[in-house]
Design an enzyme around this catalytic site. Structure first.
Site, PDB file in Angstrom:
ATOM      1  CG  HIS A 271     -38.736 -11.695 -36.775  1.00 42.28           C
ATOM      2  ND1 HIS A 271     -39.338 -12.073 -35.597  1.00 42.28           N
ATOM      3  CD2 HIS A 271     -38.511 -12.852 -37.469  1.00 42.28           C
ATOM      4  CE1 HIS A 271     -39.479 -13.392 -35.585  1.00 42.28           C
ATOM      5  NE2 HIS A 271     -38.981 -13.880 -36.700  1.00 42.28           N
TER       6      HIS A 271
ATOM      7  CE  LYS B 258     -42.462 -11.984 -38.281  1.00 39.79           C
ATOM      8  NZ  LYS B 258     -42.815 -12.759 -39.484  1.00 39.79           N
TER       9      LYS B 258
END
Length: 262
Positions: free
Chosen positions: A148, A152
């Site tokens: 990601h 994050k």
């Protein structure tokens, strides 16, 4: 006589997904009935009533779509159940007590809860469960790899954990008893039957997930890549429309897609 357009509210109107939802709700023929922000201030470029209190929003809606923070889940569950407003919940990382609040709300209202509202992720997760049921853990090591964007804050991702839980369900075990995550240093050999996780972070990647089964003789990989967060917004709006007319209960994206139960 045609039914009135569905009135959808958005919890967390100024979030990344919230802003996309504000576009997707009217595009799907529904009414954007309002949203919440922490201070109740309006969001630039979004024309709808804004509230600071979820109860005020719930009173104006048929369904609330919620991609907020785990700390809000219990309060949202109580408010929506009291108002009788259906709930599409995409918040992940819930504790046992928070999940219990969702379960309790689902005795009074219809709830679609999912770690990921992408149809593709839903299908990959289902396939992972089916494959795990026929590929024994004693012969096939299961690993889940996710990557990601660099902002994050949690790992493994909620979607990765949902995929791992699907593998565990397919094998008739509890994920919590077999999870291996964050390997570092001299860890020793891989435990038999373990479900491993690896998390990568970098750039602005929306989301990549792979479920990998490896034996001594072969490897099978299931991979999903999201290119745009809009896929989560369109899936959540689809879930909101699906909820209309459904009785109280806890549902997921497999129900929304009409997939038969295993």
């Amino acid at each position: 006589m045609n039914a009135q357009p569905l009135r959808i509210g958005i919890a967390g109107l100024n979030g990344r997904v919230g802003r996309l939802l504000a576009q997707e709700v009217p595009a799907a023929g529904a009414v954007l009935a309002g949203g919440t922000t922490r201070d109740g201030r309006r969001v630039d470029g979004i024309d709808c009533p804004v509230h600071a209190d979820i109860a005020d929003l719930a009173a104006q809606c048929d369904v609330v779509i919620d991609f907020t923070h785990v700390s809000t889940v219990a309060a949202h569950a109580r408010a929506l159940a009291t108002a009788g407003t259906a709930w599409v919940l995409g918040t992940t990382g819930l504790s046992g007590a928070e999940q219990q609040a969702v379960d309790q709300a689902a005795t009074r209202i219809a709830v679609v809860q999912a770690a990921n509202f992408s149809p593709g992720v839903t299908l990959v997760t289902r396939l992972a469960r089916q494959m795990a049921a026929v590929l024994p853990g004693s012969e096939y090591d299961a690993e889940i790899l996710e990557m990601h964007h660099r902002q994050k804050v949690d790992a493994p991702s909620g979607t990765a954990l949902a995929m791992g839980r699907a593998v565990a369900d397919g094998r008739g075990i509890r994920l919590e008893d077999h999870i291996e995550s964050g390997r570092d240093g001299h860890t020793g050999p891989r435990a038999d039957g373990a479900i491993g996780f690896a998390a990568l972070r970098g750039g602005q990647i929306v989301g990549e997930h792979s479920v990998i089964f490896t034996s001594s003789h072969e490897q099978i990989s299931l991979t999903h890549r999201s290119f745009d967060r809009r896929v989560y917004a369109t899936g959540a709006v689809r879930a909101a429309h699906w909820l209309r007319g459904h009785k109280a209960g806890l549902y997921d994206m497999e129900d929304v897609l009409g997939l038969p139960r295993d």
